[in-house]
Design a protein around this motif. Sequence first.
Motif, PDB file in Angstrom:
ATOM      1  N   ASN A 104       0.794  -1.230   0.014  1.00 24.04           N
ATOM      2  CA  ASN A 104      -0.067   0.040  -0.049  1.00 24.04           C
ATOM      3  C   ASN A 104       0.834   1.458  -0.050  1.00 24.04           C
ATOM      4  O   ASN A 104       0.380   2.191  -0.638  1.00 24.04           O
ATOM      5  N   LYS A 105       2.048   1.128   0.722  1.00 22.67           N
ATOM      6  CA  LYS A 105       2.602   2.413   0.665  1.00 22.67           C
ATOM      7  C   LYS A 105       3.379   2.578  -0.908  1.00 22.67           C
ATOM      8  O   LYS A 105       3.416   3.845  -1.109  1.00 22.67           O
ATOM      9  N   GLY A 108       0.654   4.249  -2.696  1.00 22.63           N
ATOM     10  CA  GLY A 108       0.674   5.558  -2.465  1.00 22.63           C
ATOM     11  C   GLY A 108       1.570   6.409  -3.048  1.00 22.63           C
ATOM     12  O   GLY A 108       1.168   7.462  -3.689  1.00 22.63           O
ATOM     13  N   ASP A 111       0.348   6.343  -6.995  1.00 26.65           N
ATOM     14  CA  ASP A 111      -1.097   7.297  -7.205  1.00 26.65           C
ATOM     15  C   ASP A 111      -0.766   8.586  -7.398  1.00 26.65           C
ATOM     16  O   ASP A 111      -1.398   9.363  -8.266  1.00 26.65           O
ATOM     17  N   SER A 112       0.311   9.286  -6.899  1.00 25.86           N
ATOM     18  CA  SER A 112       0.711  10.508  -6.975  1.00 25.86           C
ATOM     19  C   SER A 112       1.438  10.651  -8.396  1.00 25.86           C
ATOM     20  O   SER A 112       1.561  11.878  -8.928  1.00 25.86           O
TER      21      SER A 112
END
Length: 120
Positions: A104-105, A108, A111-112
Motif C-alpha cells: 500500500n505504501k 501511495g 497514485d501521485s
Amino acid sequence: MSYATYEDYVEYGGKEEADVIDIMLEESSININKACYGRIEGIGFENLTVYQQDLIKRAVCTQVDFVTIYGEFIDSPMSGFSAGSISMSFKDTAKSVGGALISNKALGYLDSTGLTSRRL
C-alpha cells in the motif's frame, strides 16, 4: 531494467545488502510497471517528469522492502493465516494489481504519479 539503483535504495532508507539488491530492484520494477498498467515502459521512464521518476524510485525501493519482509508469503495461495495467538494477513498491507502484490505504501507513491488510473 530497474527504475532504481542500489544508491537510490540506500538513500530512501533501504537496509538490504548490495549483493542481493539488484535482482530485487529489477523484480520490483517489473511489478511497479504492472501496477501502472505498463505505462512506465510505454511512455519511457526517461520521458517522465523528475517528480514522477522520484516517486517511482521510492515505490520500487518500498516494494523491495515489502518483498524482503513478506516474500515467502506473497505467492502463497492463502490470504492469511493464524496459529494460536499469532495471525497474519495481507489484506491491510498490500493490494493485488495486474497479478502482482504491491504494498500500500508503494501504491501511495504511484497514485501521485498519475500513472495508476484506469481512465488513461
